[in-house]
Design an enzyme around this catalytic site. Sequence first.
Site, short mmCIF file in Angstrom:
data_model
loop_
_atom_site.label_atom_id
_atom_site.label_comp_id
_atom_site.label_asym_id
_atom_site.label_seq_id
_atom_site.Cartn_x
_atom_site.Cartn_y
_atom_site.Cartn_z
N ALA A 113 0.86 -1.18 0.00
CA ALA A 113 0.00 0.00 0.00
C ALA A 113 0.90 1.24 0.00
O ALA A 113 2.11 1.13 0.19
CB ALA A 113 -0.90 0.00 1.23
N LYS A 114 0.34 2.38 -0.21
CA LYS A 114 1.10 3.63 -0.14
C LYS A 114 0.11 4.78 -0.05
O LYS A 114 -1.03 4.65 -0.50
CB LYS A 114 1.95 3.80 -1.40
CG LYS A 114 3.12 4.75 -1.23
CD LYS A 114 4.31 4.06 -0.60
CE LYS A 114 5.47 4.98 -0.39
NZ LYS A 114 6.65 4.24 0.10
N GLY A 115 0.56 5.89 0.53
CA GLY A 115 -0.31 7.05 0.63
C GLY A 115 0.49 8.33 0.50
O GLY A 115 1.72 8.31 0.57
#
Length: 424
Positions: A113-115
């Site tokens: 995931a990444k944000g």
Amino acid sequence: MVTRPNEAVPHEFNPWLHVTSLIEQAGRLLKLDEGLVKRIVTPERILEVAIPVRMDSGKVEMFHGWRIQHDTSRGPGKGGIRFHPSVNVDEIAALSADMSIKCAVVNIPYGGAKGGIKVDPSSLSRHELERLTRRYAFSIAPMIGPDRDIPAPDINTDTQVMSWIMDTVSMLRGHNTPGVVTGKPLAIGGTLGHAGATSLGVTICTSALLQRLNRPTIEQRVVIQGYGKVGAPLVRLLSERGMKVVGIADIRGAIHVPGGIDHEVMSQHYSEHGTVVGYPGSIDVPSDQIFTLPSDIAIPAALGGFIDAKVAQSMSATIVVEAANGPTTGDGAAVLASRNIPVVPDVLANAGGVVASYFEWAQDMQGYMWEPELFQQRLEKTMHEAFNHIWTRHQQLEATLRDTAIAVGVERIAEATELRGLFP
Ligand code: NAD
């Protein structure tokens, strides 16, 4: 169905299209079913949030942020949150896919995931930064959690930002939720050993590669680009194993010390001057020439995309270990391969940091803090096993270490996806 976060302008480099082409290439190498590869490539969830923030002046400013879960077949999503003006959905999607691969390469039970938020945090006061972080955390809260998706620090986010996210989610849930983020301060569920874990992983990969190539460790000359959270501990760790760091570059310049840099003197020099430039007895060199200095091992630990075809052609070292994320372009990788220069790719070399995050989360979930020796022992074991597995498969597949690492990551994700089947 969104298969690509954004279609790129054909002539522009698009990180998302780049990572999808690498996954597709791995699928071909492994002879995977096309439908399965499509499923692996496609991000599971993309959340875009609007973030209104009341500035200190009383005015309200609007910011935009994202959280993307690329794949959760092997476990909850894992990946950092970055605050930077260049953040966009393609970049975050590409980085989330990188995280799926990285976690699978080191075989920890996480997906990717990444944000990020499109913002220049240096233009914000501390209070504005806190309000921005808390509102973003509130907006992505339904998507994150210790058993769903666990953010961590990335560019321009740190232990304080993680503390605010942890507190916001804990307030929302009505109970302490330390396992929702990693990279926290020790006082609220962080772990000893997190700082420096990436550099330890890079050092383990460097020594392991030398061993596999039947080359000695002692007196191997190393040049490093970057003297930050990863580069600085590297100088000490490599020196402790007998290697000789002969050149370092940072944003202010680069230095050459043919006789080797003393890590304690450098640490003292850096804390007084804020740069490696001016180290006693050093020769100044242009920063972009760092990899042309006579050396055996090159470690990029700063910029993405620096090693292009030209830099790869003029590189003096005969081994590259990628501490930075994405330091080598596709053209640069092709030139290094044609020169038979082995490259330990980022998804393996710098994975010590995410392994440390996994150990922090495991301790938070257990409510039991490990002794530092246990942490170190497990980190070393995980990195050694990952390196050995990639090395063995690279010989079986007759592919570069990079292509092999991506293939191993994709293979493990494919196995989990197939075992779980298709719902409903
Ligand atoms: P950092 O900000 O602490 O340090 C970056 C270093 O790069 C600094 O010394 C800076 O002066 C130098 N630098 C910046 N621009 C430069 C230029 N033009 N020429 C030469 N040097 C330049 O960052 P970091 O946390 O050490 O991360 C370095 C790299 O490692 C990044 O690619 C990051 O994504 C990757 N990485 C970091 C971690 C981690 O645990 N911190 C984990 C995995 C990957």
